[in-house]
Design a protein around this motif. Structure first.
Motif, short mmCIF file in Angstrom:
data_model
loop_
_atom_site.label_atom_id
_atom_site.label_comp_id
_atom_site.label_asym_id
_atom_site.label_seq_id
_atom_site.Cartn_x
_atom_site.Cartn_y
_atom_site.Cartn_z
N ASP A 172 6.95 28.62 -3.42
CA ASP A 172 7.57 28.77 -2.11
C ASP A 172 8.00 27.44 -1.49
O ASP A 172 8.30 27.37 -0.30
CB ASP A 172 6.61 29.51 -1.16
CG ASP A 172 5.21 28.89 -1.16
OD1 ASP A 172 5.05 27.71 -1.54
OD2 ASP A 172 4.24 29.60 -0.80
N GLY A 173 7.99 26.37 -2.27
CA GLY A 173 8.42 25.08 -1.75
C GLY A 173 7.39 24.35 -0.91
O GLY A 173 7.70 23.33 -0.29
N VAL A 174 6.17 24.88 -0.89
CA VAL A 174 5.10 24.28 -0.08
C VAL A 174 4.06 23.66 -1.01
O VAL A 174 3.68 24.28 -2.02
CB VAL A 174 4.44 25.35 0.82
CG1 VAL A 174 3.29 24.74 1.61
CG2 VAL A 174 5.48 25.95 1.76
N SER A 175 3.58 22.48 -0.68
CA SER A 175 2.55 21.82 -1.49
C SER A 175 1.22 22.53 -1.33
O SER A 175 0.92 23.08 -0.26
CB SER A 175 2.40 20.36 -1.07
OG SER A 175 3.60 19.65 -1.28
N LYS A 176 0.43 22.54 -2.40
CA LYS A 176 -0.90 23.17 -2.38
C LYS A 176 -1.94 22.17 -2.86
O LYS A 176 -1.72 21.48 -3.86
CB LYS A 176 -0.96 24.40 -3.29
CG LYS A 176 -0.10 25.57 -2.83
CD LYS A 176 1.21 25.60 -3.54
CE LYS A 176 2.05 26.80 -3.11
NZ LYS A 176 3.44 26.69 -3.61
N LEU A 177 -3.08 22.13 -2.17
CA LEU A 177 -4.20 21.27 -2.54
C LEU A 177 -5.43 22.14 -2.71
O LEU A 177 -5.73 22.97 -1.84
CB LEU A 177 -4.46 20.23 -1.46
CG LEU A 177 -3.29 19.29 -1.08
CD1 LEU A 177 -3.69 18.41 0.11
CD2 LEU A 177 -2.88 18.44 -2.26
N VAL A 178 -6.15 21.94 -3.80
CA VAL A 178 -7.37 22.70 -4.07
C VAL A 178 -8.50 21.71 -4.33
O VAL A 178 -8.40 20.88 -5.24
CB VAL A 178 -7.21 23.63 -5.30
CG1 VAL A 178 -8.48 24.44 -5.51
CG2 VAL A 178 -6.00 24.55 -5.12
N GLY A 201 -1.56 25.36 -13.98
CA GLY A 201 -0.35 24.88 -14.62
C GLY A 201 0.58 24.07 -13.74
O GLY A 201 1.80 24.20 -13.82
N GLY A 202 0.03 23.28 -12.85
CA GLY A 202 0.87 22.41 -12.02
C GLY A 202 1.35 23.03 -10.73
O GLY A 202 2.11 22.40 -9.98
N THR A 203 0.92 24.26 -10.40
CA THR A 203 1.36 24.87 -9.15
C THR A 203 0.63 24.31 -7.94
O THR A 203 1.04 24.53 -6.81
CB THR A 203 1.14 26.40 -9.18
OG1 THR A 203 -0.25 26.67 -9.38
CG2 THR A 203 1.94 27.04 -10.30
N ALA A 204 -0.47 23.59 -8.18
CA ALA A 204 -1.23 22.98 -7.09
C ALA A 204 -1.85 21.68 -7.59
O ALA A 204 -2.04 21.48 -8.79
CB ALA A 204 -2.33 23.93 -6.60
N THR A 205 -2.16 20.80 -6.64
CA THR A 205 -2.88 19.57 -6.95
C THR A 205 -4.37 19.86 -6.83
O THR A 205 -4.84 20.29 -5.75
CB THR A 205 -2.49 18.44 -5.99
OG1 THR A 205 -1.09 18.18 -6.11
CG2 THR A 205 -3.27 17.16 -6.30
N VAL A 206 -5.11 19.68 -7.91
CA VAL A 206 -6.55 19.95 -7.92
C VAL A 206 -7.29 18.62 -7.74
O VAL A 206 -7.06 17.66 -8.47
CB VAL A 206 -6.98 20.62 -9.24
CG1 VAL A 206 -8.49 20.83 -9.27
CG2 VAL A 206 -6.24 21.94 -9.42
N ILE A 207 -8.18 18.58 -6.75
CA ILE A 207 -8.87 17.36 -6.38
C ILE A 207 -10.37 17.58 -6.45
O ILE A 207 -10.87 18.61 -5.97
CB ILE A 207 -8.48 16.93 -4.94
CG1 ILE A 207 -6.94 16.80 -4.83
CG2 ILE A 207 -9.16 15.62 -4.55
CD1 ILE A 207 -6.42 17.07 -3.46
N ALA A 208 -11.08 16.63 -7.04
CA ALA A 208 -12.54 16.71 -7.14
C ALA A 208 -13.14 15.51 -6.42
O ALA A 208 -13.34 14.45 -7.03
CB ALA A 208 -12.97 16.74 -8.60
N PRO A 209 -13.41 15.63 -5.11
CA PRO A 209 -13.99 14.50 -4.37
C PRO A 209 -15.36 14.11 -4.94
O PRO A 209 -16.08 14.96 -5.48
CB PRO A 209 -14.13 15.04 -2.94
CG PRO A 209 -13.26 16.25 -2.89
CD PRO A 209 -13.24 16.81 -4.26
#
Length: 227
Positions: A103-109, A124-132
């Motif tokens: 949908d053209g919106v960035s996603k962070l998980v 598969g690259g649809t969101a940026t996955v972050i492990a603090p």
């Protein structure tokens, strides 16, 4: 830049404090007027956060619905809707959920380190996955969001994540819309669970505004740090 965004918690609940019932169908508490009010709040945010449980149960899109509000954001050089954010203890998220739509919106998980690699493969690259480094501390998540340019975060639930923000003293504002109905279902989720909240009877929140949206009362509180 601040070390964390301004955090606004938003929720709709019944008169007796429930945000849903225990049936398989999502209980819709907000009418059209309140939905439009929430849409305006979304349009003014840099990012919108929900918990993984909310994605699984409610499957929200978290998009700004108003064409005019989307156009105004685009005119300011922003995406039509704010960045979508979620946190998950397990990484068990469905790539087909509307949260991850193209949908053209960035996603962070945000997930714990052991869950990150598997989730990246599934998404598969649809969101940026972050492990603090300190995943259990919401402050770490907020610091990372601030570093990504998020200065205003809207948190739309559910119960667990609202409880965590309030108990940690990391919310700046609370907007509650109260629907004129009772749920009366002890198995249903409430707005918040049990926790050692800093704003208890001896440290009252500041009432900033009382309004209405259709047949719902909307109350806005400011959560200044207790003295």
């Amino acid at each position: 830049m601040s070390d964390r965004p301004y955090v606004l918690l938003s929720a709709a609940m019944s008169v007796d404090g429930y945000i849903d019932d225990s049936s398989a169908q999502r209980l819709v508490l907000s009418g059209a007027a309140d939905a439009d009010r929430v849409d305006a709040l979304r349009a003014g945010a840099d990012a919108i956060m929900v918990g993984a449980g909310t994605i699984r149960r409610d499957n929200p899109s978290l998009l700004v619905k108003s064409r005019q509000r989307r156009a105004e954001r685009l005119a300011r050089g922003l995406a039509g809707s704010p960045v979508k954010v979620t946190v998950s203890a397990t990484g068990h998220l469905d790539p087909a959920a509307r949260f991850f739509a193209d949908d053209g919106v960035s996603k962070l998980v945000y997930v714990p380190g052991p869950a990150a690699a598997g989730l990246r493969r599934r998404l598969g690259g649809t969101a940026t996955v972050i492990a603090p480094a300190d995943w259990l501390a919401l402050g770490s998540v907020l610091a990372d969001l601030a570093g990504r340019g998020v200065s205003r975060l809207m948190v739309e639930g559910g119960s667990l994540i609202h409880t965590e923000f309030l108990a940690a003293g990391l919310a700046d504002e609370l907007q509650l819309a109260v629907a004129p109905v009772f749920v009366g279902d002890p198995a249903a989720p409430r707005f918040v669970g049990t926790a050692p909240f800093p704003h208890g009877p001896g440290a009252r929140m500041e009432l900033a505004e009382v309004g209405s949206a259709g047949d719902m009362v909307v109350v806005r509180y400011l959560l200044r740090s207790p003295a």
